[in-house]
Scaffold this active site. Structure first.
Site, PDB file in Angstrom:
ATOM      1  N   LYS A 146       1.007  -1.374   0.097  1.00 19.18           N
ATOM      2  CA  LYS A 146      -0.066   0.171  -0.130  1.00 19.18           C
ATOM      3  C   LYS A 146       0.207   0.977   0.123  1.00 19.18           C
ATOM      4  O   LYS A 146       2.051   0.843   0.339  1.00 19.18           O
ATOM      5  CB  LYS A 146      -0.904   0.110   1.150  1.00 19.18           C
ATOM      6  CG  LYS A 146      -2.088  -0.767   0.894  1.00 19.18           C
ATOM      7  CD  LYS A 146      -2.737  -0.578   0.365  1.00 19.18           C
ATOM      8  CE  LYS A 146      -4.252  -2.230   0.049  1.00 19.18           C
ATOM      9  NZ  LYS A 146      -5.388  -1.827   1.027  1.00 19.18           N
TER      10      LYS A 146
ATOM     11  N   ARG B  26      -4.374 -10.374   3.894  1.00 23.44           N
ATOM     12  CA  ARG B  26      -4.073 -10.063   2.213  1.00 23.44           C
ATOM     13  C   ARG B  26      -3.063  -9.721   1.800  1.00 23.44           C
ATOM     14  O   ARG B  26      -3.259  -8.471   2.014  1.00 23.44           O
ATOM     15  CB  ARG B  26      -5.738  -9.881   1.673  1.00 23.44           C
ATOM     16  CG  ARG B  26      -6.163  -9.339   0.631  1.00 23.44           C
ATOM     17  CD  ARG B  26      -7.461  -8.629   0.739  1.00 23.44           C
ATOM     18  NE  ARG B  26      -7.638  -9.170  -0.917  1.00 23.44           N
ATOM     19  CZ  ARG B  26      -7.539  -7.502  -1.477  1.00 23.44           C
ATOM     20  NH1 ARG B  26      -6.563  -6.303  -1.206  1.00 23.44           N
ATOM     21  NH2 ARG B  26      -8.679  -7.781  -3.645  1.00 23.44           N
TER      22      ARG B  26
END
Length: 399
Positions: free
Chosen positions: A340, A374
């Protein structure tokens, strides 16, 4: 003479009972004393001064305390937030008294009791994914990300073609993935929404092969009820909804019909919060309520704090620091931090150099109670999860 002593940091019921066992405490005494060892802080929003003052008096009467705004004492404010501080035993005694009080404090008592119960250790259980089962609470589960999109932020369409997608899914399972999460619409910043037909064209051909050939549950990442229905008809095991049943009014009924697990992700269109974690908990409570009212059992619900969605980089880091505050919901937590932008901003690194940053967030998430991670880099994160589990869950596994 010097006595040996040290402070203990034991925030869980299981940990406290283990300390009692080491000492040799009588089992009956353990049950009596454990609630005294669990200290909890609970924040309640928007109470009237009357409500706040009654709660404070009841907490003080049991040897606990409650912090309120200065103006609540003389009722010079209309509303006040309240910070409760006490042991589980004190809370349970206060809850009994609040049930006898006016001003809707009986309703508050019921909600407070549910919250306190949710903070107890969640026992290991099986997550039923149609014909497959996953162990929750025994070890951290790893969900491998498979984007069949031409514009994914992380892999740039590398698995857009069906053969490449299937090969990648097989590779992730070989590397230890417990779940494959298949997505046909990018959610990167500035993404272009795709039609239902386009998403189905991307997802369904791959899904048909995966459910036939792989021995792990397949999750489909979608916010569209029609995509979810078609995926479930083909054999998908889990639906991962990035808008927590809010993007499509038909999603909840589809999931209730098929009785499959659902991931409810926190998301919003802006980054404005009154109280970051408090607002997130309220968001989840609303979506959970909608799910249950639609016929989705609570044991089928997983929550995801939505790192990178509806939050600034600073807010993402704050959520990671405060993940344990989601324990009040009593539900499994899925964490998706892989590659991210917050990692890129902290480390000043491009997408293909964020493995170590991802590993740090995965380890911290597991230490804070995360049940599923995840990730893109399955092999590396399986190793991180196993090592962290050895510390956090006392689970040691070897191949």
């Amino acid at each position: 003479m010097s006595f040996k002593m040290h402070n203990l940091v034991v925030p869980t019921w299981t940990g406290i009972m283990e300390e009692f066992r080491k000492i040799g405490v009588d089992p009956g005494g353990c049950a009596v004393m454990a609630p005294k060892a669990l200290h909890r802080m609970v924040k309640i929003f928007d109470l009237t001064p009357r409500q706040a003052n009654i709660i404070k008096q009841e907490m003080l009467g049991k040897g606990a305390d409650a912090a309120t705004s200065r103006g609540s004492v003389d009722c010079s404010v209309e509303k006040t937030d309240v910070l409760l501080m006490g042991t589980e035993k004190q809370y349970r005694e206060v809850i009994k008294k609040l049930r006898m009080q006016p001003f809707q404090l009986g309703i508050l008592a019921d909600q407070l009791e549910e919250l306190i119960n949710n903070l107890r250790d969640r026992p290991p259980r099986e997550l039923i994914c149609r014909d497959k089962k996953l162990p929750l609470g025994e070890r951290t589960l790893v969900m491998g990300i498979l984007n069949v999109t031409p514009d994914s932020f992380s892999d740039g369409g590398r698995y857009y073609h069906i053969d490449a997608a299937i090969a990648q899914a097989r590779r992730m399972v070989d590397e230890g993935a417990d779940i494959i999460d298949l997505g046909g619409e990018s959610t990167r910043p500035g993404y272009t929404p795709v039609s239902t037909e386009e998403e189905l064209d991307r997802v369904i051909p791959v899904l048909k092969v995966l459910v036939r050939e792989l021995n792990v549950p397949i999750s489909v990442d979608t916010t569209k009820a029609l995509v979810a229905r078609r995926a479930l008809e083909v054999g998908a095991h889990i639906i991962n909804d990035q808008w927590a049943l809010r993007a499509d009014p038909g999603m909840a009924s589809v999931l209730a019909e098929y009785q499959v697990p659902v991931v409810l992700m926190h998301n919003q269109q802006n980054t404005i919060y009154r109280d970051l974690m408090g607002d997130m908990v309220q968001f989840f409570q609303e979506s959970i309520s909608k799910a249950e009212q639609s016929g989705i059992p609570r044991e089928n619900i997983i929550i995801d704090p939505g790192i990178g969605l509806g939050k600034t980089s600073e807010q993402n880091l704050e959520v990671l620091r405060r993940l344990q505050e989601l324990d009040c919901l009593g539900l499994p937590v899925l964490l998706g931090t892989s590659r991210k932008s917050m990692i890129g901003k902290v480390l000043g690194l491009p997408l293909d150099q964020r493995v170590e940053g991802t590993a740090a967030t995965v380890a911290l998430g597991i230490a804070s109670g995360t049940d599923i991670v995840r990730v893109h880099d399955v092999k590396e994160m399986v190793r991180v999860a196993r090592m962290t589990d050895a510390v956090v869950r006392n689970q040691q596994r070897t191949n």
